[in-house]
Write a protein that holds these residues in place. Structure first.
Motif, PDB file in Angstrom:
ATOM      1  N   ARG A 252      35.151  26.986  32.426  1.00 34.07           N
ATOM      2  CA  ARG A 252      34.554  27.222  33.751  1.00 34.07           C
ATOM      3  C   ARG A 252      33.260  26.453  33.940  1.00 34.07           C
ATOM      4  O   ARG A 252      32.232  27.002  34.375  1.00 34.07           O
ATOM      5  CB  ARG A 252      34.305  28.721  33.956  1.00 34.07           C
ATOM      6  CG  ARG A 252      35.548  29.570  33.731  1.00 34.07           C
ATOM      7  CD  ARG A 252      35.630  30.706  34.722  1.00 34.07           C
ATOM      8  NE  ARG A 252      36.745  31.593  34.423  1.00 34.07           N
ATOM      9  CZ  ARG A 252      37.989  31.376  34.812  1.00 34.07           C
ATOM     10  NH1 ARG A 252      38.292  30.302  35.499  1.00 34.07           N
ATOM     11  NH2 ARG A 252      38.955  32.237  34.509  1.00 34.07           N
ATOM     12  N   PHE A 253      33.321  25.199  33.609  1.00 35.94           N
ATOM     13  CA  PHE A 253      32.115  24.368  33.661  1.00 35.94           C
ATOM     14  C   PHE A 253      31.681  24.130  35.109  1.00 35.94           C
ATOM     15  O   PHE A 253      30.484  23.998  35.408  1.00 35.94           O
ATOM     16  CB  PHE A 253      32.377  23.049  32.932  1.00 35.94           C
ATOM     17  CG  PHE A 253      31.148  22.211  32.757  1.00 35.94           C
ATOM     18  CD1 PHE A 253      30.101  22.647  31.963  1.00 35.94           C
ATOM     19  CD2 PHE A 253      31.022  21.006  33.412  1.00 35.94           C
ATOM     20  CE1 PHE A 253      28.956  21.901  31.826  1.00 35.94           C
ATOM     21  CE2 PHE A 253      29.879  20.249  33.281  1.00 35.94           C
ATOM     22  CZ  PHE A 253      28.844  20.695  32.484  1.00 35.94           C
ATOM     23  N   ASN A 257      27.872  24.322  36.902  1.00 38.18           N
ATOM     24  CA  ASN A 257      27.299  23.319  37.813  1.00 38.18           C
ATOM     25  C   ASN A 257      26.952  23.938  39.155  1.00 38.18           C
ATOM     26  O   ASN A 257      25.861  23.720  39.687  1.00 38.18           O
ATOM     27  CB  ASN A 257      28.304  22.190  38.055  1.00 38.18           C
ATOM     28  CG  ASN A 257      28.154  21.070  37.055  1.00 38.18           C
ATOM     29  OD1 ASN A 257      27.081  20.874  36.495  1.00 38.18           O
ATOM     30  ND2 ASN A 257      29.229  20.333  36.825  1.00 38.18           N
ATOM     31  N   ASP A 266      24.343  19.168  32.756  1.00 35.92           N
ATOM     32  CA  ASP A 266      24.140  18.074  31.794  1.00 35.92           C
ATOM     33  C   ASP A 266      23.554  18.591  30.476  1.00 35.92           C
ATOM     34  O   ASP A 266      23.934  18.158  29.392  1.00 35.92           O
ATOM     35  CB  ASP A 266      23.191  17.011  32.377  1.00 35.92           C
ATOM     36  CG  ASP A 266      23.882  16.152  33.428  1.00 35.92           C
ATOM     37  OD1 ASP A 266      25.102  16.319  33.605  1.00 35.92           O
ATOM     38  OD2 ASP A 266      23.199  15.319  34.055  1.00 35.92           O
ATOM     39  N   ARG A 288      33.358  11.789  23.799  1.00 35.16           N
ATOM     40  CA  ARG A 288      33.396  12.454  25.113  1.00 35.16           C
ATOM     41  C   ARG A 288      34.565  11.824  25.832  1.00 35.16           C
ATOM     42  O   ARG A 288      34.534  10.657  26.209  1.00 35.16           O
ATOM     43  CB  ARG A 288      32.092  12.235  25.876  1.00 35.16           C
ATOM     44  CG  ARG A 288      32.101  13.016  27.163  1.00 35.16           C
ATOM     45  CD  ARG A 288      30.779  13.031  27.847  1.00 35.16           C
ATOM     46  NE  ARG A 288      30.863  13.721  29.139  1.00 35.16           N
ATOM     47  CZ  ARG A 288      29.973  13.577  30.104  1.00 35.16           C
ATOM     48  NH1 ARG A 288      28.936  12.787  29.918  1.00 35.16           N
ATOM     49  NH2 ARG A 288      30.120  14.217  31.250  1.00 35.16           N
TER      50      ARG A 288
HETATM   51  N1  GTP Z   1      26.771  18.270  35.116  1.00 36.90           N
HETATM   52  C1  GTP Z   1      27.839  17.498  34.914  1.00 36.90           C
HETATM   53  N2  GTP Z   1      29.064  17.910  35.341  1.00 36.90           N
HETATM   54  C2  GTP Z   1      30.131  17.144  35.117  1.00 36.90           C
HETATM   55  C3  GTP Z   1      30.030  15.910  34.420  1.00 36.90           C
HETATM   56  N3  GTP Z   1      31.275  15.378  34.331  1.00 36.90           N
HETATM   57  C4  GTP Z   1      32.114  16.244  34.943  1.00 36.90           C
HETATM   58  N4  GTP Z   1      31.437  17.325  35.425  1.00 36.90           N
HETATM   59  C5  GTP Z   1      31.943  18.484  36.167  1.00 36.90           C
HETATM   60  O1  GTP Z   1      32.793  19.259  35.336  1.00 36.90           O
HETATM   61  C6  GTP Z   1      33.561  20.113  36.199  1.00 36.90           C
HETATM   62  C7  GTP Z   1      34.933  20.296  35.576  1.00 36.90           C
HETATM   63  O2  GTP Z   1      35.568  21.285  36.332  1.00 36.90           O
HETATM   64  P1  GTP Z   1      37.100  21.686  36.183  1.00 36.90           P
HETATM   65  O3  GTP Z   1      37.897  20.478  35.755  1.00 36.90           O
HETATM   66  O4  GTP Z   1      37.508  22.375  37.437  1.00 36.90           O
HETATM   67  O5  GTP Z   1      37.148  22.643  34.965  1.00 36.90           O
HETATM   68  P2  GTP Z   1      36.331  23.964  34.640  1.00 36.90           P
HETATM   69  O6  GTP Z   1      35.512  24.454  35.780  1.00 36.90           O
HETATM   70  O7  GTP Z   1      35.607  23.720  33.350  1.00 36.90           O
HETATM   71  O8  GTP Z   1      37.502  25.009  34.420  1.00 36.90           O
HETATM   72  P3  GTP Z   1      38.426  25.164  33.137  1.00 36.90           P
HETATM   73  O9  GTP Z   1      38.454  23.843  32.415  1.00 36.90           O
HETATM   74  O10 GTP Z   1      39.773  25.542  33.697  1.00 36.90           O
HETATM   75  O11 GTP Z   1      37.841  26.252  32.293  1.00 36.90           O
HETATM   76  C8  GTP Z   1      33.576  19.432  37.564  1.00 36.90           C
HETATM   77  O12 GTP Z   1      32.857  20.242  38.461  1.00 36.90           O
HETATM   78  C9  GTP Z   1      32.832  18.123  37.334  1.00 36.90           C
HETATM   79  O13 GTP Z   1      32.030  17.772  38.441  1.00 36.90           O
HETATM   80  C10 GTP Z   1      28.720  15.506  33.986  1.00 36.90           C
HETATM   81  O14 GTP Z   1      28.528  14.462  33.373  1.00 36.90           O
HETATM   82  N5  GTP Z   1      27.669  16.327  34.247  1.00 36.90           N
END
Ligand code: GTP
Length: 373
Positions: A252-253, A257, A266, A288
Motif C-alpha cells: 500500500r505504498f 504517498n 521517497d 530497484r
Molecule cells: N515517493 C515515490 N513514490 C513512487 C516512486 N515510484 C513509484 N512510486 C509510487 O508507488 C505507488 C505504487 O502504487 P501501487 O502500484 O498502486 O501499489 P501499492 O499502493 O503499493 O499497493 P500494493 O502493491 O497492492 O500493496 C504509486 O503511487 C507510485 O506513484 C518514487 O520514486 N517515489
C-alpha cells in the motif's frame, strides 16, 4: 568555517579516497568497464609507438655514427615489432582488468628497455637528440589512464627507479643534471597521479549514474538483467550453482504517498533499501526493479536460506518507521516472493514464477513471504 573552506571540505568529502585508492572496493562489472578503457588506450599508444619508433631512423643516421645508427635502427625495429605484438596480446582477453594492467605495464617497459639499451650503445655520446625525453614521455603517458593510486604509484616508482639506474650507470646520479631530471620526472609524476585520480573518479561517477538508481543507490533493472545474462553464460560451461531470487514490493505504498507526500514516500524507499542491504550479503545483487518493487539475486542461497533472509527483511520492515515531514512516525510493510532457480531454468522464467508468488502474497493479505512452487 568560512564559505570557501566549507566548499573545499565538502568537495574533499565527496571525493571518497577509498574509491580511487585500490580496485578492492570496485565491483567486477566496474573492473571490466575500466579494463576496456585501459585496453583501448593501450591499443592506440602501441600503434603510435609502432609507427613512430622507426620513423626516427633516418635522423639517427644524420646525427650518429653509421655503426651506432645501424644498431639503434635494429632496436627501433624490435621496439616496433614488440609494440605490434603487444597490440595483438592486448586484444586476446577483453574485459579482464589484470590482463589490461599487464599490457599497460608492458607498454611502459618496452620503451624503457629501448631507452636503456640505446644509452648503453651510445655511451660517451654527449649530443644525444631524441632519447633523453623518453622517461618523461612515459610518465606523461601514464596520465592518459584511469588508474588507482596504488597502480599508478607502482608504475611511476618503477619509471623513477629505471631513470635512477640509468643515471647511476652513466655517473650523472649525483650531478646537477641528474638532480634536474629527477626533479622534473617527480613533478610530472605527481601531475600524472592527479590526472589518473581525476579520470578514475569521473569514470566511477559516470558508471554509477548509468548503473544505479539515484534515490536508493541500488542497481537498476537494466544492469541486473545484464548481470543475470553474464552469470548464466558462465553456468552453461560448468555446473549451475545454487541461486535464489527474491521479489519484494512495499505494501500500500500509494497510500503512504497520498497521506504523507512523495518526499516521505521517497524516505520510505530509502529506508527499505537500507534494510535490504543490512539483511542481505554484500555479494547479493540488489536492484530497484521499478517504483516500489525490488529484486535480490542471492548466489549460493537455496530456497530455505533465501526464505529466512526474506523473513528477516519482512520483520525488520515491520519494526521500522521513518519520520514524515510533519514528524509523524510512518510505518511500512513488505510482501515478498521467493524462489530457487531450477536446473536448466532461465532467470526470466524464475523471475516469472517468483512474481506469481509475490502476487499471491499480496492477494492473501500482504506483509508475508510466499515461496514459489
Ligand atoms: N515517493 C515515490 N513514490 C513512487 C516512486 N515510484 C513509484 N512510486 C509510487 O508507488 C505507488 C505504487 O502504487 P501501487 O502500484 O498502486 O501499489 P501499492 O499502493 O503499493 O499497493 P500494493 O502493491 O497492492 O500493496 C504509486 O503511487 C507510485 O506513484 C518514487 O520514486 N517515489
Amino acid at each position: 568555517m568560512d564559505d570557501a573552506t566549507g566548499g573545499l571540505y565538502r568537495k574533499l568529502s565527496e571525493f571518497n579516497l577509498f574509491d580511487t585508492l585500490s580496485n578492492r572496493f570496485h565491483s567486477d562489472d566496474f573492473n571490466a568497464t575500466r579494463s576496456e578503457y585501459i585496453r583501448t588506450r593501450v591499443n592506440i599508444l602501441s600503434i603510435i609507438f609502432a609507427i613512430f619508433a622507426p620513423l626516427w631512423i633516418p635522423i639517427d643516421y644524420l646525427l650518429l655514427t653509421s655503426d651506432d645508427a645501424g644498431v639503434i635502427a635494429v632496436y627501433r625495429l624490435l621496439l616496433s615489432i614488440a609494440m605490434l605484438g603487444l597490440l595483438l596480446t592486448n586484444n586476446i582477453r577483453k574485459r579482464n582488468l589484470q590482463h589490461s594492467l599487464l599490457c599497460l605495464t608492458l607498454l611502459i617497459i618496452f620503451p624503457a628497455l629501448f631507452y636503456t639499451v640505446c644509452l648503453l650503445q651510445l655511451s660517451g655520446n654527449d649530443t644525444l637528440i631524441g632519447y633523453s625525453f623518453i622517461p618523461f614521455l612515459l610518465v606523461a603517458i601514464l596520465s592518459v589512464f584511469p588508474l588507482t593510486l596504488i597502480e599508478a604509484s607502482v608504475l611511476g616508482t618503477g619509471l623513477i627507479a629505471a631513470l635512477l639506474c640509468n643515471d647511476f650507470f652513466y655517473g650523472t646520479l649525483f650531478t646537477l643534471s641528474g638532480f634536474k631530471d629527477l626533479w622534473l620526472i617527480s613533478i610530472l609524476l605527481v601531475i600524472a597521479l592527479w590526472a589518473n585520480q581525476a579520470q578514475l573518479h569521473m569514470l566511477l561517477r559516470l558508471y554509477r549514474q548509468a548503473t544505479r538508481d539515484p534515490l536508493t543507490g541500488l542497481l537498476n533493472r537494466r544492469v541486473m538483467m545484464e548481470r543475470m545474462k553474464e552469470m548464466s553464460k558462465t553456468w552453461s560451461k560448468s555446473e549451475q550453482p545454487v541461486v535464489s531470487v527474491l521479489m519484494l514490493d512495499l505494501d500500500r505504498f500509494k497510500r503512504i504517498n497520498d497521506t504523507y507526500g512523495h518526499l516521505t514516500g521517497d524516505q520510505v524507499l530509502q529506508a527499505f533499501s537500507q534494510i535490504m542491504k543490512d539483511e542481505l550479503r554484500s555479494t547479493d545483487i540488489l536492484t530497484r526493479y521499478g517504483g516500489e518493487e525490488f529484486t535480490a539475486i542471492l548466489p549460493g542461497s537455496d530456497m530455505e536460506n533465501a526464505s529466512h533472509a526474506a523473513e528477516r527483511i519482512r520483520m525488520h520492515c515491520e519494526q521500522s518507521w521513518v519520520a514524515s515531514t510533519d514528524n509523524e512516525p510512518v510505518r511500512f510493510t513488505v510482501s515478498i516472493g521467493v524462489g530457487e532457480l531450477k536446473p536448466g531454468e532461465t532467470f526470466n522464467d524464475a523471475l516469472h514464477r517468483v512474481d506469481n508468488s509475490l502476487y499471491e502474497a499480496k492477494k492473501t493479505g500482504r506483509n508475508k513471504v510466499v515461496q514459489a512452487d
